[in-house]
Write a protein that holds these residues in place. Structure first.
Motif, short mmCIF file in Angstrom:
data_model
loop_
_atom_site.label_atom_id
_atom_site.label_comp_id
_atom_site.label_asym_id
_atom_site.label_seq_id
_atom_site.Cartn_x
_atom_site.Cartn_y
_atom_site.Cartn_z
N ARG A 37 -26.81 26.95 -18.92
CA ARG A 37 -27.93 26.84 -19.90
C ARG A 37 -28.36 27.95 -19.58
NH1 ARG A 37 -30.42 22.76 -16.98
NH2 ARG A 37 -32.34 24.42 -16.71
N ASP A 38 -29.21 28.88 -20.90
CA ASP A 38 -29.61 30.33 -21.62
C ASP A 38 -28.81 31.09 -20.49
OD1 ASP A 38 -31.45 29.36 -23.07
OD2 ASP A 38 -32.67 27.80 -21.26
N VAL A 39 -27.95 30.92 -21.07
CA VAL A 39 -26.46 32.32 -20.02
C VAL A 39 -25.73 32.61 -21.52
CG1 VAL A 39 -24.42 32.51 -19.11
CG2 VAL A 39 -25.88 30.45 -18.39
N GLU A 40 -26.14 34.80 -21.17
CA GLU A 40 -24.83 35.13 -21.82
C GLU A 40 -23.88 35.96 -20.80
OE1 GLU A 40 -27.70 38.90 -23.13
OE2 GLU A 40 -29.62 37.56 -23.99
N LEU A 41 -23.18 35.81 -21.74
CA LEU A 41 -21.18 36.10 -21.81
C LEU A 41 -20.93 36.89 -22.28
CD1 LEU A 41 -18.37 35.79 -19.91
CD2 LEU A 41 -18.36 33.75 -21.67
N VAL A 52 -25.92 29.36 -24.84
CA VAL A 52 -25.32 30.54 -24.76
C VAL A 52 -24.31 30.55 -25.45
CG1 VAL A 52 -23.12 30.00 -23.71
CG2 VAL A 52 -23.92 29.28 -22.65
N VAL A 53 -24.50 32.32 -25.05
CA VAL A 53 -23.56 33.88 -26.20
C VAL A 53 -22.55 34.00 -25.60
CG1 VAL A 53 -24.50 35.58 -27.28
CG2 VAL A 53 -26.35 33.74 -27.51
N VAL A 54 -21.84 33.40 -26.37
CA VAL A 54 -20.91 34.45 -25.86
C VAL A 54 -20.22 35.76 -26.65
CG1 VAL A 54 -17.81 33.95 -25.47
CG2 VAL A 54 -19.20 32.57 -24.73
N ARG A 55 -20.73 37.07 -26.65
CA ARG A 55 -20.10 37.94 -27.31
C ARG A 55 -19.17 39.43 -26.85
NH1 ARG A 55 -25.48 39.34 -25.96
NH2 ARG A 55 -26.24 38.15 -27.63
N GLY A 56 -18.62 39.02 -27.74
CA GLY A 56 -16.71 40.37 -27.00
C GLY A 56 -16.48 39.56 -26.80
N GLY A 57 -15.47 40.76 -26.36
CA GLY A 57 -14.29 40.35 -24.72
C GLY A 57 -13.50 39.19 -25.51
N LYS A 58 -12.53 39.15 -24.83
CA LYS A 58 -11.26 37.82 -25.20
C LYS A 58 -11.02 37.56 -23.76
CE LYS A 58 -6.19 38.68 -26.30
NZ LYS A 58 -5.10 39.09 -26.05
N ILE A 59 -10.36 36.51 -24.53
CA ILE A 59 -10.85 34.50 -23.83
C ILE A 59 -9.80 34.33 -23.85
CG2 ILE A 59 -11.35 32.55 -22.50
CD1 ILE A 59 -14.23 33.46 -22.94
N ASP A 60 -8.90 34.13 -23.38
CA ASP A 60 -7.21 33.38 -23.32
C ASP A 60 -6.63 32.36 -22.81
OD1 ASP A 60 -6.10 35.85 -24.93
OD2 ASP A 60 -5.50 36.63 -23.50
N TYR A 61 -6.79 31.82 -23.80
CA TYR A 61 -6.57 29.99 -23.23
C TYR A 61 -7.79 29.18 -22.36
CZ TYR A 61 -1.86 31.70 -23.34
OH TYR A 61 -0.63 32.62 -23.96
N LEU A 62 -8.69 28.98 -23.13
CA LEU A 62 -9.70 29.06 -22.92
C LEU A 62 -9.66 27.12 -23.30
CD1 LEU A 62 -12.82 28.94 -21.77
CD2 LEU A 62 -13.65 29.06 -24.62
#
Length: 225
Positions: free
Chosen positions: A99-103, A121-131
């Motif tokens: 909660r209230d997280v920046e990734l 939650v904000v997921v900014r940039g990067g790469k996530i495989d098989y989430l």
């Protein structure tokens, strides 16, 4: 699917987190502990691979450039925190609460977030495989400029979720329930399964054209020249 003109009037925007970290203290604990309580700490350039922090609570923390391979963080609570440049394969965050997280700029593979709760939650940039977000609850979540390869949203509940400038490849939305989900900003939208779950999402006319083969297959339509 809502038409473009209607979408502007009816789609509610996600509320973004406003993380304001206090002055942080460098963590020198060495090993994470199950049900540990971490408040106002900064984890920097650490190898936390394989460590067990099941049920731990992270409040007002920053985790920067840490390795989280096979880290056990099931049912952890991550609140008002920044995760920046983290990397790892097989990180277990099943049943966790964010909660209230920046990734930011994460490099992750096979991360387990099934049954988790994500809010603001904000997921900014990067790469996530098989989430793995199966059966998760996402409320006020923004995927911004990231790459998601074969992400699994099966059975998840999405409310006020936005995809902006991100790449979605081989995504599974089977059984997902959506309210105010905005896919118009996705740079690439490739849905492998669950295209019918988009009934309450909004897309652009161009995206509709790209999804036409998947929609036709789902409806059993034969398209002949």
């Amino acid at each position: 699917m809502v038409r473009k003109g209607q979408a502007q009037a009816t789609v509610k925007a996600a509320r973004r987190p406003e993380v304001r970290l206090p002055e942080l203290t460098a963590w020198e604990g060495g090993v994470l502990e199950p049900d540990g309580d971490y408040d106002g700490l900064e984890f920097v350039d650490l190898d936390l691979s394989g460590q067990e922090g099941i049920g731990a609570r992270f409040m007002d923390c920053a985790v920067r450039r840490c390795a989280l391979d096979e880290a056990g963080l099931a049912k952890a609570r991550i609140l008002d925190s920044v995760l920046e440049g983290i990397r790892g394969v097989g990180t277990d965050l099943s049943g966790a609460s964010l909660r209230d997280v920046e990734l930011v700029e994460a490099r992750l593979g096979g991360v387990q977030l099934h049954g988790a709760g994500l809010e603001r939650v904000v997921v900014r940039g990067g790469k996530i495989d098989y989430l793995n977000l199966r059966e998760a609850r996402l409320k006020d979540v923004v995927f911004d400029g990231c790459v998601l390869v074969e992400a699994d949203f099966g059975g998840a509940v999405l409310e006020r979720v936005e995809f902006r400038g991100c790449v979605l490849r081989g995504v599974d939305f089977t059984g997902a329930r959506m309210t105010d989900v905005d896919l118009r900003g996705a740079a690439e939208l490739d849905i492998a399964r669950g295209v019918d779950a988009l009934a309450e999402a909004v897309i652009t006319p161009a995206q509709l054209f790209d999804l036409a083969p998947a929609l036709a297959a789902r409806l059993g339509l034969r398209v002949l020249a």
